[in-house]
Design a protein around this motif. Structure first.
Motif, short mmCIF file in Angstrom:
data_model
loop_
_atom_site.label_atom_id
_atom_site.label_comp_id
_atom_site.label_asym_id
_atom_site.label_seq_id
_atom_site.Cartn_x
_atom_site.Cartn_y
_atom_site.Cartn_z
N GLY A 4 5.97 3.50 4.43
CA GLY A 4 4.81 4.02 3.71
C GLY A 4 3.89 2.84 3.44
O GLY A 4 3.41 2.68 2.33
N LEU A 5 3.69 2.03 4.48
CA LEU A 5 2.97 0.78 4.26
C LEU A 5 1.46 0.97 4.43
O LEU A 5 1.01 1.63 5.36
CB LEU A 5 3.43 -0.29 5.26
N PRO A 6 0.69 0.33 3.55
CA PRO A 6 -0.74 0.23 3.81
C PRO A 6 -0.95 -0.76 4.97
O PRO A 6 -0.04 -1.51 5.31
CB PRO A 6 -1.30 -0.33 2.50
N ASP A 7 -2.13 -0.75 5.54
CA ASP A 7 -2.44 -1.68 6.64
C ASP A 7 -2.92 -2.99 6.04
O ASP A 7 -3.96 -3.03 5.38
CB ASP A 7 -3.53 -1.07 7.53
N GLU A 8 -2.18 -4.07 6.30
CA GLU A 8 -2.55 -5.36 5.70
C GLU A 8 -3.88 -5.88 6.24
O GLU A 8 -4.53 -6.70 5.59
CB GLU A 8 -1.43 -6.41 5.87
N PHE A 51 -6.49 -5.07 3.71
CA PHE A 51 -6.38 -5.62 2.34
C PHE A 51 -7.72 -6.24 1.94
O PHE A 51 -8.43 -6.80 2.79
CB PHE A 51 -5.29 -6.69 2.27
N THR A 53 -9.07 -8.97 1.23
CA THR A 53 -8.68 -10.40 1.23
C THR A 53 -9.67 -11.28 0.48
O THR A 53 -9.25 -12.19 -0.23
CB THR A 53 -8.53 -10.94 2.67
N SER A 66 -0.37 -0.02 -5.49
CA SER A 66 0.12 -0.49 -4.20
C SER A 66 -0.73 -0.01 -3.04
O SER A 66 -0.83 -0.68 -2.02
CB SER A 66 1.56 -0.02 -3.98
N LYS A 67 -1.30 1.18 -3.17
CA LYS A 67 -2.02 1.75 -2.03
C LYS A 67 -3.49 1.34 -2.03
O LYS A 67 -4.09 1.20 -0.98
CB LYS A 67 -1.92 3.28 -2.03
N THR A 75 -2.90 -3.96 -3.54
CA THR A 75 -1.91 -4.37 -2.53
C THR A 75 -0.52 -4.10 -3.08
O THR A 75 -0.30 -4.10 -4.30
CB THR A 75 -1.99 -5.88 -2.17
N SER A 76 0.42 -3.88 -2.18
CA SER A 76 1.76 -3.44 -2.57
C SER A 76 2.68 -4.59 -2.94
O SER A 76 3.53 -4.45 -3.81
CB SER A 76 2.37 -2.61 -1.44
N GLY A 77 2.49 -5.77 -2.30
CA GLY A 77 3.36 -6.91 -2.57
C GLY A 77 3.26 -7.43 -4.00
O GLY A 77 4.16 -8.09 -4.50
N ARG A 122 -0.70 2.56 8.78
CA ARG A 122 -0.43 1.18 9.19
C ARG A 122 -1.06 0.84 10.54
O ARG A 122 -1.44 -0.29 10.78
CB ARG A 122 1.09 0.97 9.26
#
Lengths: 398, 398
Positions: free
Chosen positions: A49-53, A56, A58, A241-242, A245-247, A378
């Motif tokens: 269920g990852l967002p696309d880095e 991000f 940035t 997180s969504k 950022t999730s980290g 992703r």
């Protein structure tokens, strides 16, 4: 003599160092179990269920990191509730009358875990839509709660089943993800929201409303929070997180001061507070004038991807699976015909594609029900098409 | 009708939304309860366990924050165990043969909470030195464990008491802070370390060795970890709050792969993983050539302060209290004569000074035992002298 010592030692290990009883019922996460398998270079993953880095924010993150030196106090111990400036910002944003109605957590997952630890005794009853978000299931299982399942429909939980289970009494919580449910992607209709709020109020059962995907709506109209329609008790779980950022692991829980207090006591004993530099960086992000544009950009890209995945499934796989298009979130839930979903997921891995078999979202599987969950956030549209090609090959190979 | 609804509602609240049973035994933290009172401008605090933010490695932290943009992957979801590069670094530093023997946690407090959740059933027995670190007590209480107390001596736990309690059987853990104990400041002698290790091995009881202050030694010789002297099971809890910064909330647990596995399962269900940008920043700090110099500087300043506090107590208060000088850590434990410690702490607050009464470090107080815990790391030597002046006035006023 040595042998006796060794034997005693082994016996003692068996008697004393067994994991606690609560561990017995916790289901491992399919996704995290296959995480290593999906980290190969050629593997395309629709599983997490990852967002696309690549999307991000940035530049905003860099600014936020550089600004930490202006807030040296974030490196000191702080209040369990959270960084005061962030708590204040979020309370204002959510029109909360008091700072005491919000708690910052290490992701919304921690919020749910704290609710479970604060309120659930072993064998307490909790209701949830099935299929269920696996992280919620794990938190309930750790608390040794009994999870009653309500079938999901295309408009939200089956209301007759919900009422029947509520009428039996002794239900402590109803756990719900009304906005773009994980794993089904369903957004509850307005009528369902009103009906669920009314049922919970009538049977005096508290709601846990989990809304990590609420800001990721790509089409259709914005609908009210279920908790906003209630008179009774609720917890509202939010995640950053969504959209951020999730980290960084940041979320928050909203509830009345009285309902939150036990969560704060437990959080104090479990990690004192959530990392303050992360909270400060989130605050910088939320206060940046460009942040609204960042979310709009996420909606644009993720919306395109949801469409690209749906189109690819129709054109490349057609009648071998069926699905409802989604208006938001991160997942598309595909019912499959004539193929076992677990075998399909395994066959996909051989084709360097990761998907999650639907069975993973029931506590004990669901006999005869075949589905897979597909994440579309992703990968870029062209890669989603390629991934669907691999899925199609895997289906043909079975 | 409305009245009936209201009454039903109240009844339901009472029956269903009571906190879980585990909440009943958790002791509130004296320090966190008086935190607001200590945040006034004029209040000097010897109450907390705070490092001095003026001694934070600010230049290294700024560099670490600026370098985050080179590691964009730390903003994505990661592995529950921790950031691989940090796990690897810590394993190498601690001569661990495998990455699977270490878990990064949100402060060492979370490590302790995870151990409790993974291994303790209600009514399981745990032993600890008394007075006890309050955060440990809270974690045991949340797990509904029975905490057996071993009196602390100036060389560590009373060995006869420890053996007697171990001999009774059914003890799951012995929790210990052998290096500069909180709250007593005691450093166990080498003979005590050897004896405790031998006793735990003989009775096959696992050790939880908590060493947040181990690197803060100001005089005397470095002594072996108790766990390093054992053949049997142990968990080793480490914290980066005292040597790096506390607001980042980072710690780690070392144990065998088998013992750690249930902790990882629970961590996954409770917060997925610890914030990755924090882990990356810690790694930058640990890898910086200047970091060893930073710790040496902390030792220098904190050592001076320990001495300054001891000197001031002797010169300003003299025979009205007694204490053992400390070789490290953050606290000095002063036994007081003829005065009630709780009344003294209250009187101190009136004099704009915060101290913790010793009673806070026993689960149910300790009749007839009067002491206060004094932190010496937050204030500069001149301020410590001033604080002791206020303490002296408070003692005289009683």
């Amino acid at each position: 003599m040595l042998t006796r010592r060794v034997l005693l030692f082994i016996r003692a290990k068996e008697v004393f160092m067994l994991p606690a009883q609560r561990m017995a019922s916790v289901q491992p996460s399919y996704i995290r179990n296959i995480l290593k398998a999906t980290q190969g270079n050629n593997v395309m993953s629709l599983a997490g269920g990852l967002p696309d880095e690549r999307l991000f924010p940035t530049r905003l993150l860099d600014n936020a990191a550089r600004e930490l030196d202006q807030n040296i106090e974030v490196y000191q111990y702080g209040l369990t509730r959270g960084l005061p400036a962030l708590v204040e910002h979020l309370c204002a944003e959510n029109n909360l009358p008091s700072d005491e109605q919000l708690l910052i957590t290490t992701g919304s997952q921690q919020g749910l875990d704290l609710i479970c630890r604060a309120y659930l005794n072993p064998d307490d009853r909790v209701l949830a839509e099935a299929p269920v978000y696996l992280g919620a299931l794990q938190a309930f299982q750790l608390a040794q709660a009994k999870v009653g399942l309500i079938d999901a429909t295309s408009k939200g939980p089956d209301l007759d089943q919900l009422e029947a289970k509520l009428a039996k009494g002794c239900v402590k919580f109803f756990y719900a993800v009304p906005d773009f449910h994980n794993p089904t992607g369903t957004c509850w209709s307005k009528a369902t929201r009103i009906a669920v709020a009314e049922l919970l109020d009538r049977y005096e059962v508290a709601l846990i409303e989990d809304v990590p995907y609420r800001q990721l709506r790509y089409s259709g109209e914005h609908l009210p929070l279920v908790s906003s329609l209630m008179k009774g008790d609720f917890f509202l779980l939010n995640s950053f997180s969504k959209i951020a950022t999730s980290g960084m692991r940041l979320g928050c829980v909203q509830a009345t001061k009285k309902l939150l207090q036990p969560l704060i006591t437990i959080k104090q004993a479990s990690d004192l507070h959530t990392a303050l530099p992360m909270q400060q960086m989130l605050l910088s992000l939320l206060q940046a004038p460009e942040f609204e544009g960042h979310i709009a950009s996420l909606r644009h890209h993720y919306g395109q991807r949801a469409q690209a995945l749906a189109n690819a499934l129709i054109s490349q796989i057609g009648g071998r699976l069926t699905f409802n298009e989604v208006e938001g979130g991160m997942f598309l839930w595909a019912r499959i015909n004539c193929v076992n979903a677990v075998s399909l997921a395994q066959e996909c891995l051989k084709n360097d594609l990761a998907v999650v078999p639907g069975q993973a979202f029931w506590p004990e599987g669901k006999a005869g029900y075949q589905a897979i969950r597909l994440n579309f956030t992703r990968l870029a549209p062209a890669d989603l098409e390629k991934a669907v090609g691999r899925l199609s090959s895997a289906m043909s190979a079975l």
